[in-house]
Design a protein around this motif. Sequence first.
Motif, PDB file in Angstrom:
ATOM      1  N   SER A 216       0.840  -1.202   0.000  1.00  0.00           N
ATOM      2  CA  SER A 216       0.000   0.000   0.000  1.00  0.00           C
ATOM      3  C   SER A 216       0.874   1.251   0.000  1.00  0.00           C
ATOM      4  O   SER A 216       1.971   1.266   0.579  1.00  0.00           O
ATOM      5  CB  SER A 216      -0.899   0.000   1.238  1.00  0.00           C
ATOM      6  OG  SER A 216      -1.525   1.258   1.410  1.00  0.00           O
ATOM      7  N   LEU A 217       0.384   2.313  -0.622  1.00  0.00           N
ATOM      8  CA  LEU A 217       1.109   3.581  -0.632  1.00  0.00           C
ATOM      9  C   LEU A 217       1.306   4.144   0.765  1.00  0.00           C
ATOM     10  O   LEU A 217       2.219   4.929   1.009  1.00  0.00           O
ATOM     11  CB  LEU A 217       0.366   4.605  -1.497  1.00  0.00           C
ATOM     12  CG  LEU A 217       0.547   4.495  -3.008  1.00  0.00           C
ATOM     13  CD1 LEU A 217      -0.437   5.401  -3.726  1.00  0.00           C
ATOM     14  CD2 LEU A 217       1.972   4.850  -3.408  1.00  0.00           C
ATOM     15  N   SER A 218       0.445   3.759   1.703  1.00  0.00           N
ATOM     16  CA  SER A 218       0.547   4.263   3.067  1.00  0.00           C
ATOM     17  C   SER A 218       1.418   3.386   3.959  1.00  0.00           C
ATOM     18  O   SER A 218       1.716   3.762   5.096  1.00  0.00           O
ATOM     19  CB  SER A 218      -0.853   4.385   3.687  1.00  0.00           C
ATOM     20  OG  SER A 218      -1.504   3.132   3.700  1.00  0.00           O
ATOM     21  N   HIS A 219       1.836   2.232   3.459  1.00  0.00           N
ATOM     22  CA  HIS A 219       2.595   1.287   4.279  1.00  0.00           C
ATOM     23  C   HIS A 219       4.088   1.536   4.087  1.00  0.00           C
ATOM     24  O   HIS A 219       4.790   0.806   3.387  1.00  0.00           O
ATOM     25  CB  HIS A 219       2.228  -0.138   3.875  1.00  0.00           C
ATOM     26  CG  HIS A 219       2.532  -1.166   4.922  1.00  0.00           C
ATOM     27  ND1 HIS A 219       3.522  -0.991   5.879  1.00  0.00           N
ATOM     28  CD2 HIS A 219       1.984  -2.399   5.167  1.00  0.00           C
ATOM     29  CE1 HIS A 219       3.567  -2.055   6.655  1.00  0.00           C
ATOM     30  NE2 HIS A 219       2.646  -2.924   6.241  1.00  0.00           N
ATOM     31  N   THR A 220       4.594   2.578   4.745  1.00  0.00           N
ATOM     32  CA  THR A 220       5.989   2.978   4.553  1.00  0.00           C
ATOM     33  C   THR A 220       6.961   1.905   5.046  1.00  0.00           C
ATOM     34  O   THR A 220       8.018   1.707   4.445  1.00  0.00           O
ATOM     35  CB  THR A 220       6.273   4.311   5.259  1.00  0.00           C
ATOM     36  OG1 THR A 220       5.879   4.213   6.641  1.00  0.00           O
ATOM     37  CG2 THR A 220       5.497   5.446   4.596  1.00  0.00           C
ATOM     38  N   ASN A 221       6.619   1.223   6.148  1.00  0.00           N
ATOM     39  CA  ASN A 221       7.515   0.167   6.629  1.00  0.00           C
ATOM     40  C   ASN A 221       7.681  -0.926   5.582  1.00  0.00           C
ATOM     41  O   ASN A 221       8.784  -1.432   5.361  1.00  0.00           O
ATOM     42  CB  ASN A 221       6.966  -0.435   7.927  1.00  0.00           C
ATOM     43  CG  ASN A 221       7.141   0.492   9.118  1.00  0.00           C
ATOM     44  OD1 ASN A 221       7.936   1.424   9.082  1.00  0.00           O
ATOM     45  ND2 ASN A 221       6.394   0.242  10.181  1.00  0.00           N
ATOM     46  N   SER A 222       6.581  -1.294   4.938  1.00  0.00           N
ATOM     47  CA  SER A 222       6.636  -2.332   3.911  1.00  0.00           C
ATOM     48  C   SER A 222       7.453  -1.867   2.707  1.00  0.00           C
ATOM     49  O   SER A 222       8.261  -2.632   2.155  1.00  0.00           O
ATOM     50  CB  SER A 222       5.221  -2.708   3.476  1.00  0.00           C
ATOM     51  OG  SER A 222       5.241  -3.728   2.510  1.00  0.00           O
ATOM     52  N   MET A 223       7.252  -0.615   2.294  1.00  0.00           N
ATOM     53  CA  MET A 223       8.032  -0.093   1.169  1.00  0.00           C
ATOM     54  C   MET A 223       9.524  -0.070   1.499  1.00  0.00           C
ATOM     55  O   MET A 223      10.363  -0.375   0.657  1.00  0.00           O
ATOM     56  CB  MET A 223       7.540   1.305   0.793  1.00  0.00           C
ATOM     57  CG  MET A 223       6.207   1.301   0.075  1.00  0.00           C
ATOM     58  SD  MET A 223       5.739   2.903  -0.646  1.00  0.00           S
ATOM     59  CE  MET A 223       5.131   3.742   0.812  1.00  0.00           C
ATOM     60  N   ASN A 224       9.842   0.262   2.750  1.00  0.00           N
ATOM     61  CA  ASN A 224      11.247   0.293   3.145  1.00  0.00           C
ATOM     62  C   ASN A 224      11.864  -1.098   3.152  1.00  0.00           C
ATOM     63  O   ASN A 224      13.064  -1.251   2.888  1.00  0.00           O
ATOM     64  CB  ASN A 224      11.395   0.945   4.519  1.00  0.00           C
ATOM     65  CG  ASN A 224      11.259   2.454   4.456  1.00  0.00           C
ATOM     66  OD1 ASN A 224      11.557   3.068   3.438  1.00  0.00           O
ATOM     67  ND2 ASN A 224      10.789   3.058   5.532  1.00  0.00           N
ATOM     68  N   VAL A 225      11.056  -2.126   3.449  1.00  0.00           N
ATOM     69  CA  VAL A 225      11.563  -3.496   3.364  1.00  0.00           C
ATOM     70  C   VAL A 225      12.010  -3.788   1.933  1.00  0.00           C
ATOM     71  O   VAL A 225      13.104  -4.326   1.695  1.00  0.00           O
ATOM     72  CB  VAL A 225      10.485  -4.512   3.805  1.00  0.00           C
ATOM     73  CG1 VAL A 225      10.891  -5.938   3.408  1.00  0.00           C
ATOM     74  CG2 VAL A 225      10.278  -4.434   5.310  1.00  0.00           C
ATOM     75  N   ALA A 226      11.172  -3.421   0.964  1.00  0.00           N
ATOM     76  CA  ALA A 226      11.513  -3.650  -0.442  1.00  0.00           C
ATOM     77  C   ALA A 226      12.779  -2.897  -0.838  1.00  0.00           C
ATOM     78  O   ALA A 226      13.674  -3.449  -1.488  1.00  0.00           O
ATOM     79  CB  ALA A 226      10.347  -3.239  -1.339  1.00  0.00           C
ATOM     80  N   ILE A 227      12.854  -1.642  -0.435  1.00  0.00           N
ATOM     81  CA  ILE A 227      14.021  -0.824  -0.785  1.00  0.00           C
ATOM     82  C   ILE A 227      15.286  -1.382  -0.145  1.00  0.00           C
ATOM     83  O   ILE A 227      16.334  -1.525  -0.795  1.00  0.00           O
ATOM     84  CB  ILE A 227      13.783   0.636  -0.355  1.00  0.00           C
ATOM     85  CG1 ILE A 227      12.652   1.255  -1.185  1.00  0.00           C
ATOM     86  CG2 ILE A 227      15.069   1.460  -0.504  1.00  0.00           C
ATOM     87  CD1 ILE A 227      12.141   2.574  -0.642  1.00  0.00           C
ATOM     88  N   ASN A 228      15.201  -1.729   1.149  1.00  0.00           N
ATOM     89  CA  ASN A 228      16.378  -2.249   1.862  1.00  0.00           C
ATOM     90  C   ASN A 228      16.794  -3.629   1.347  1.00  0.00           C
ATOM     91  O   ASN A 228      17.955  -4.032   1.510  1.00  0.00           O
ATOM     92  CB  ASN A 228      16.087  -2.326   3.361  1.00  0.00           C
ATOM     93  CG  ASN A 228      15.954  -0.947   3.993  1.00  0.00           C
ATOM     94  OD1 ASN A 228      16.529   0.030   3.498  1.00  0.00           O
ATOM     95  ND2 ASN A 228      15.196  -0.858   5.073  1.00  0.00           N
ATOM     96  N   ALA A 229      15.851  -4.329   0.710  1.00  0.00           N
ATOM     97  CA  ALA A 229      16.165  -5.644   0.149  1.00  0.00           C
ATOM     98  C   ALA A 229      16.766  -5.543  -1.245  1.00  0.00           C
ATOM     99  O   ALA A 229      17.079  -6.566  -1.863  1.00  0.00           O
ATOM    100  CB  ALA A 229      14.910  -6.516   0.117  1.00  0.00           C
ATOM    101  N   GLY A 230      16.920  -4.306  -1.761  1.00  0.00           N
ATOM    102  CA  GLY A 230      17.561  -4.131  -3.067  1.00  0.00           C
ATOM    103  C   GLY A 230      16.598  -3.928  -4.210  1.00  0.00           C
ATOM    104  O   GLY A 230      16.953  -4.186  -5.369  1.00  0.00           O
ATOM    105  N   CYS A 231      15.393  -3.453  -3.904  1.00  0.00           N
ATOM    106  CA  CYS A 231      14.388  -3.236  -4.952  1.00  0.00           C
ATOM    107  C   CYS A 231      14.162  -1.750  -5.191  1.00  0.00           C
ATOM    108  O   CYS A 231      14.512  -0.900  -4.372  1.00  0.00           O
ATOM    109  CB  CYS A 231      13.059  -3.887  -4.555  1.00  0.00           C
ATOM    110  SG  CYS A 231      13.128  -5.681  -4.399  1.00  0.00           S
ATOM    111  N   ARG A 232      13.572  -1.455  -6.319  1.00  0.00           N
ATOM    112  CA  ARG A 232      13.146  -0.102  -6.669  1.00  0.00           C
ATOM    113  C   ARG A 232      11.727  -0.175  -7.211  1.00  0.00           C
ATOM    114  O   ARG A 232      11.240  -1.255  -7.577  1.00  0.00           O
ATOM    115  CB  ARG A 232      14.066   0.493  -7.736  1.00  0.00           C
ATOM    116  CG  ARG A 232      14.036  -0.261  -9.051  1.00  0.00           C
ATOM    117  CD  ARG A 232      14.877   0.411 -10.121  1.00  0.00           C
ATOM    118  NE  ARG A 232      14.901  -0.359 -11.354  1.00  0.00           N
ATOM    119  CZ  ARG A 232      13.963  -0.310 -12.301  1.00  0.00           C
ATOM    120  NH1 ARG A 232      12.901   0.482 -12.147  1.00  0.00           N
ATOM    121  NH2 ARG A 232      14.058  -1.043 -13.398  1.00  0.00           N
TER     122      ARG A 232
END
Length: 243
Positions: A216-232
């Motif tokens: 979700s656009l509001s789920h910043t923790n989840s988005m950060n998991v993706a980013i920290n795992a090497g995703c864009r």
Amino acid sequence: MYKKLLIKQFEIDFNCDSELLQESFFLTSTSNSDARYWDRNKADIVCFNNKIFVRTEIEALTKELEKLYGNINAEWFLEMNHIYKLNHTLKKYQLKIERIAPFFIPNKVINSEEIPLTFQRFNQEDIFNFKQNKQITESFCYSEHDPDQIGFGYYVDNTLIAICGANKNGKYTWEIGIEILDRNFNKKGIATMLVKTLISTIQKEQPNIIPVYSTSLSHTNSMNVAINAGCRVGWSEIIISEI
């Protein structure tokens, strides 16, 4: 690194050839079984590489959306004034916006060899053992059409603490789900390490598959998991369903 595969998947999703994907387009076409799950409805809109891809099954709706958005600056399509107009237009055809989501894809080859934790791998035959576990709501889908492919779990003293999985979701895409089952283990990097392990395994074993992570656009923790795992962010999508 996944551009060619992604173009192939979009060709299937929008039932078009790669030349059409060079510019924004508005297309009337049905979906098919090899399309991603999110693109099998009567309409779908993807924002990719500063372009808008619009497919609907209703010619009148396609024409109306092209009239509204044919000359729009694609980078700003998800501004709320455009979303309000879109939702109003969809209602006339008994459709609605179900969700708006970013879709992440790996930005590089992921190396999980240095991860300090040990995870247990689950293959297809193992995954059905979790179907009765009501705590697990995101990692697996147990679908015949979009079957779960692989998973990893983190155990402490034989207790499952965290789990992730990937299910087939399109001819060239597997979609990732992740969840921490014990809140005492939140914010310890476990989700990131699980996702990295999952992506790395898919990259090694399935080079013609794109691991996809959506939230979700509001789920910043989840988005950060993706980013920290090497995703864009690979693309953003307006998912449309029937009222």
